[in-house]
Design an enzyme around this catalytic site. Structure first.
Site: not given
Ligand SMILES: *[C@@H]1O[C@H](CO)[C@@H](O)[C@H](O)[C@H]1NC(C)=O
Length: 403
Positions: A189, A343, A373
């Site tokens: 991320s 996501d 995600h």
């Protein structure tokens, strides 16, 4: 009795209504995800109220999860775990006990959390780093870079870079018995964003002699200039990372001023004179057909760009590694990219895959069709998902064969 029962029934319906959120058909463990999502959403509501009333910044409330999940550096029978500093930046080191004489691999890890949340000691990251260290006979350096809202770009990048630069010195690698030809950066991320940015900047740093063997980018955020990609449209309200939260993370990375967030929500934050950068994120060119399905390309408009003008970081490759031309991508190491179908950040990763390949960089792209995600951080505790386990296994297996 009748009234009580009716009350109970209404309460149950309200609770179910609150917990229920539509989960894509192919995602497993739907109820666990819904429950997590509802709790996370509730915390978000508390944070919003606390902020409106002036008690606390939104992210300070969200940060409570990180604090609650914090673990001390505990060694076990397989890995020695210590907290220390590299170049004045706190890191947690994982040194495997097995095969003491052999040279080890090295992994520089950057955690996720939107540049605002997360930490090296967070249970999920501690678990992943420990596991990676053990399975790969690798020294893992888990980086605790400074966070927003207290610190903004480029602090997060600079801390990450300082740690990488420190570890990549031959003398330091020798000290930890690490093979200098088997070192990688990795991150998930926002940590994937930092890993990608660090890998790019290292290429042009004359002081760094050791080359990375691999970059691992796990559902990374790679650009803040087009926040209306098909993945943002398709997953606007997806659990774990809805569009509103991602927009908030991006804007907090640069400033506390919420007018940037408002302009970003409308995708109107990039000044006209910077429109040359849109070619790097033109999904009409960079996405394979199946990810464009049903969407029509519109380029972002400069409607509220006077706010964007104040933050040149928006276009800085140290924050937005996708916004560089091909010459800056050449020379990057073998890349392992993970993207998740459900996501908002999916298309950032996929477009980077296209761009890296066009620049001649070998890329192994694992696209996970049934993941939301953040799946890799759900490996332990009450909210663990089999898809996260599967992704972690694949990632470790691949690194074992390639690092
Ligand atoms: C994006 O790509 C499409 C198709 O190649 C093109 O028509 C459009 O002008 C491009 N837009 C920008 C802003 O680069």
């Amino acid at each position: 009795m009748g009234i009580k029962f009716l009350g109970f029934l209404i309460a149950s319906v309200l609770v179910a209504y609150y917990i229920y959120s539509p989960i894509p058909e192919n995602v497993e463990e739907k109820w666990t995800l819904m429950l997590f999502s509802a709790l996370f959403r509730s915390l978000g509501h508390v944070a919003t109220v606390a902020e409106k009333l002036g008690f606390a910044h939104y992210m300070d409330v969200m940060m409570k999860i990180t604090i609650l999940e914090d673990t001390p550096p505990l060694s076990d029978e397989k890995v020695i775990v210590t907290d220390t500093e590299f170049n004045h930046v706190p890191v947690r080191l994982y040194i495997p006990k097995g095969q003491t004489d052999s040279l080890k691999r090295g992994i520089i890890y950057f955690h996720g959390g939107g540049w605002c949340l997360g930490g090296k000691g967070m249970r999920s990251y501690d678990f992943l780093s420990r596991w990676t260290s053990e399975k790969l006979n690798a020294v893992v350096v888990s980086t605790d870079y400074r966070l927003a809202p207290k610190y903004h770009f480029p602090a997060q990048f600079e801390d990450s870079y300082a740690v990488a630069k420190y570890f990549l010195q031959s003398s330091v690698l020798d000290q930890y018995n690490v093979d200098s030809s088997r070192v990688c950066v990795a991150g998930d991320s926002a940590g994937g964003n930092l890993a990608a940015a660090v890998a790019q900047q290292l290429l042009h740093d004359p002081e760094v002699k050791v080359k990375l063997k691999i970059q691992v980018l796990l559902y990374p955020a790679l650009q803040p200039i087009d926040l209306d990609l098909p993945s943002y449209r398709d997953n606007e309200n997806m659990p774990v990372l809805p569009k509103s939260l991602m927009v908030r993370f991006w804007s907090e990375y640069f400033t506390k001023d919420t007018s940037l967030k408002e302009a970003m929500e409308l995708n109107q934050h990039v000044p006209e004179e910077s429109s040359g950068f849109f070619k790097f994120v033109n999904w009409s060119n960079w996405l394979p057909e199946r990810f464009k399905k049903g969407h029509i390309y519109t380029s972002p408009s400069p409607g509220r760009s006077s706010i964007g003008q104040k933050y040149p970081g928006l276009l800085d490759p140290r924050a937005a590694p996708l916004l560089v031309d091909e010459t800056k991508l050449r020379g990057l190491p073998l890349t392992y990219m993970v993207t998740c179908q459900h996501d908002v950040l999916r298309d950032d990763g996929i477009m980077y895959v296209s761009r890296l390949r066009e620049a001649g960089i070998p890329v192994v792209h694992e696209h996970v069709e049934d993941a939301v995600h953040g799946a890799l951080t759900f490996l332990t505790g009450p909210f663990s998902f089999s898809v996260g386990q599967r992704m972690a296994n694949n990632y470790i297996k691949w690194l074992n064969e390639n690092l």
